[in-house]
Scaffold this active site. Structure first.
Site, PDB file in Angstrom:
ATOM      1  N   ALA A 202      41.438 -56.352 -73.631  1.00 44.36           N
ATOM      2  CA  ALA A 202      41.089 -55.279 -74.570  1.00 44.36           C
ATOM      3  C   ALA A 202      41.570 -53.902 -74.111  1.00 44.36           C
ATOM      4  O   ALA A 202      41.986 -53.079 -74.929  1.00 44.36           O
ATOM      5  CB  ALA A 202      39.573 -55.248 -74.775  1.00 44.36           C
ATOM      6  N   HIS A 203      41.529 -53.668 -72.783  1.00 44.93           N
ATOM      7  CA  HIS A 203      41.811 -52.288 -72.348  1.00 44.93           C
ATOM      8  C   HIS A 203      43.282 -51.904 -72.411  1.00 44.93           C
ATOM      9  O   HIS A 203      43.653 -50.768 -72.127  1.00 44.93           O
ATOM     10  CB  HIS A 203      41.213 -52.023 -70.954  1.00 44.93           C
ATOM     11  N   CYS A 328      48.393 -51.918 -60.143  1.00 44.34           N
ATOM     12  CA  CYS A 328      47.577 -52.789 -59.294  1.00 44.34           C
ATOM     13  C   CYS A 328      48.120 -52.852 -57.870  1.00 44.34           C
ATOM     14  O   CYS A 328      47.404 -53.208 -56.949  1.00 44.34           O
ATOM     15  CB  CYS A 328      47.546 -54.198 -59.863  1.00 44.34           C
TER      16      CYS A 328
HETATM   17  N1  PLP Z   1      48.740 -59.368 -66.839  1.00 44.43           N
HETATM   18  C1  PLP Z   1      49.432 -58.248 -67.100  1.00 44.43           C
HETATM   19  C2  PLP Z   1      50.838 -58.356 -67.595  1.00 44.43           C
HETATM   20  C3  PLP Z   1      48.831 -57.004 -66.926  1.00 44.43           C
HETATM   21  O1  PLP Z   1      49.525 -55.896 -67.203  1.00 44.43           O
HETATM   22  C4  PLP Z   1      47.498 -56.934 -66.465  1.00 44.43           C
HETATM   23  C5  PLP Z   1      46.856 -55.635 -66.212  1.00 44.43           C
HETATM   24  O2  PLP Z   1      47.169 -54.928 -65.300  1.00 44.43           O
HETATM   25  C6  PLP Z   1      46.810 -58.134 -66.214  1.00 44.43           C
HETATM   26  C7  PLP Z   1      47.474 -59.321 -66.419  1.00 44.43           C
HETATM   27  C8  PLP Z   1      45.381 -58.139 -65.762  1.00 44.43           C
HETATM   28  O3  PLP Z   1      44.556 -57.783 -66.839  1.00 44.43           O
HETATM   29  P1  PLP Z   1      43.015 -57.393 -66.680  1.00 44.43           P
HETATM   30  O4  PLP Z   1      43.008 -55.967 -66.232  1.00 44.43           O
HETATM   31  O5  PLP Z   1      42.443 -57.557 -68.044  1.00 44.43           O
HETATM   32  O6  PLP Z   1      42.399 -58.331 -65.696  1.00 44.43           O
END
Ligand code: PLP
Length: 404
Positions: A202-203, A328
């Site tokens: 969602a975010h 991340c």
């Molecule tokens: N996959 C991708 C391509 C993303 O950009 C992200 C977010 O950084 C994620 C997975 C992880 O998502 P979430 O923040 O909902 O755990």
């Protein structure tokens, strides 16, 4: 203008005020547990969840019954890949994925390797893309799953998912697609793309943090997963845990607006990205776009600036909230694994910045951002002996660097 200017829409998006407004009663008035069957508080919460479920399905061409709510994409990825291996592991233990996937996929695969799975990590081409032929060549007799993302979070490159889905179907292999960056940003249809499992968060689409879903195909084929969370058997046994009702309502409404505004949002983000790149490229030389120019997310511009040091550049553009590589992993100074997989050299990888534009970015902010980048790069290059040599026409590739 409020600084720093937010240009990190791939890391997260602000909650749309319309979404926030829709969520609000579900904290205070309609606060029931969606699993409470004996009173109106529960029924009302469940009804709101059902509406959201249908809307989430609609965004991606699925039915509500195929949606499993989770805490976001990371959890959905873990459930999809580990759940499929646990369910179908007796057929084989080989997975095909990409070196450019998000860490949530890569680390899940690493975990499974320790449990006896074999994983093939495909190398993308210089633009970060994979071809269906490359995926087909990697599929073996014992392959049970292909995990290739729809769009890359660092460079915005969009993969030919429909072609990859076709190959997977022909070979009888499940196709898990990380749709986190694509859903709500570009048209996404799991039927057209032949996807069996897909995560959405969602975010990334103007909804709240901490909620998302996994699409699990019910027909042709019916995909079954082993749950990774034990408990009350929520979400048809696939994900136990009391549902985050306000979050799910927010996700549903965010999906509704994503569908409704898709064309407008896309045109807006593409317009801003083009405006930004035009201004930067008109003023600076030796700037490179990382990613595929023809297959790129509308609001993503990942640029490398030769002859500047990455950390100094980030400091020089402190009025801009941007990301160098994935949010991340930007805590570490390792060059981005995505750029490395595309063979972008370490120097250019270190000087790469991801600019992300979205629904609430305006032209004034984009112009300000471009000017700040231009100014910072010019100042840093004034201090660069290499840049001076290039300006003087010296071919750096002919220099013997030994001993330097
Ligand atoms: N996959 C991708 C391509 C993303 O950009 C992200 C977010 O950084 C994620 C997975 C992880 O998502 P979430 O923040 O909902 O755990």
């Amino acid at each position: 203008m409020k600084t720093p200017i937010y240009l990190d829409y791939q890391a997260t998006t602000p909650v749309d005020p319309r979404v926030f407004e829709a969520m609000s009663p579900y904290f205070t008035e309609v606060f029931g547990n969606a699993a409470s069957r004996s009173h109106a508080y529960g029924w009302n919460a469940e009804q709101a969840v059902d509406i959201a479920r249908e809307t989430c399905g609609k965004l991606i061409g699925a039915s509500g019954k195929e949606i499993v709510f989770t805490s976001g994409s990371t959890e959905a990825i873990n459930l999809a890949i580990k759940g499929a291996v646990d369910m179908y592991g007796s057929k084989g233990k080989h997975i095909v994925t990409s070196l450019a996937e998000h860490k949530a996929v890569l680390d899940t695969c690493k975990h499974l390797e320790k449990q006896g799975c074999e994983v093939t990590y495909l190398k993308p081409d210089g633009t970060g893309r994979h071809s269906a032929e490359q995926v087909a060549a990697a599929i073996r007799e014992d392959t049970i799953l292909v995990a290739i993302m729809w769009a890359n979070n660092e460079i915005g490159t969009i993969n030919p998912v429909a072609e990859i889905g076709k190959v997977c179907k022909e070979r009888g292999v499940l196709f898990f697609c990380d749709g986190t960056q694509a859903a709500g940003k570009i048209p996404v249809d799991v039927q057209e793309a032949g996807i069996d499992l897909m995560c959405v968060s969602a975010h990334k689409l103007y909804g709240p943090k901490g909620v998302g879903f996994l699409y699990v195909r019910r027909k042709n084929p019916r995909v079954r997963l082993v749950a990774q969370m034990d408990g009350g058997g929520h979400e048809r046994g696939m994900r136990s845990g009391t549902l985050n009702v306000p979050g799910i309502v927010g996700l549903g409404v965010a999906c509704k607006f994503a569908m409704q505004d898709l064309d407008k949002d896309m045109a807006h983000s593409i317009g801003l990205r083009e405006r930004f790149e035009k201004r930067v490229f008109a003023a600076l030389d030796h700037v490179y776009i990382n990613g595929d120019k023809d297959h790129r997310l509308p609001g993503c511009s990942n640029l490398s600036f030769a002859y500047v040091e990455g950390e100094s550049l980030v400091m020089g553009i402190s009025d801009l909230a941007v990301s160098s590589g994935s949010a991340c992993t930007s805590a570490s100074l390792e060059p981005s694994h995505v750029l490395q997989s595309m063979d972008v050299g370490d120097e250019l990888a270190h000087s790469s910045i991801r600019f992300g534009f979205g629904r609430f970015t305006n032209e004034e902010e984009v112009d300000f951002a471009a000017d700040q980048v231009i100014d910072a790069v010019r100042k840093l290059r004034e201090l660069s002996p290499l840049y001076e040599m290039v300006q003087e026409g010296i071919d750096l590739s002919t220099i013997d660097w030994a001993g330097h």
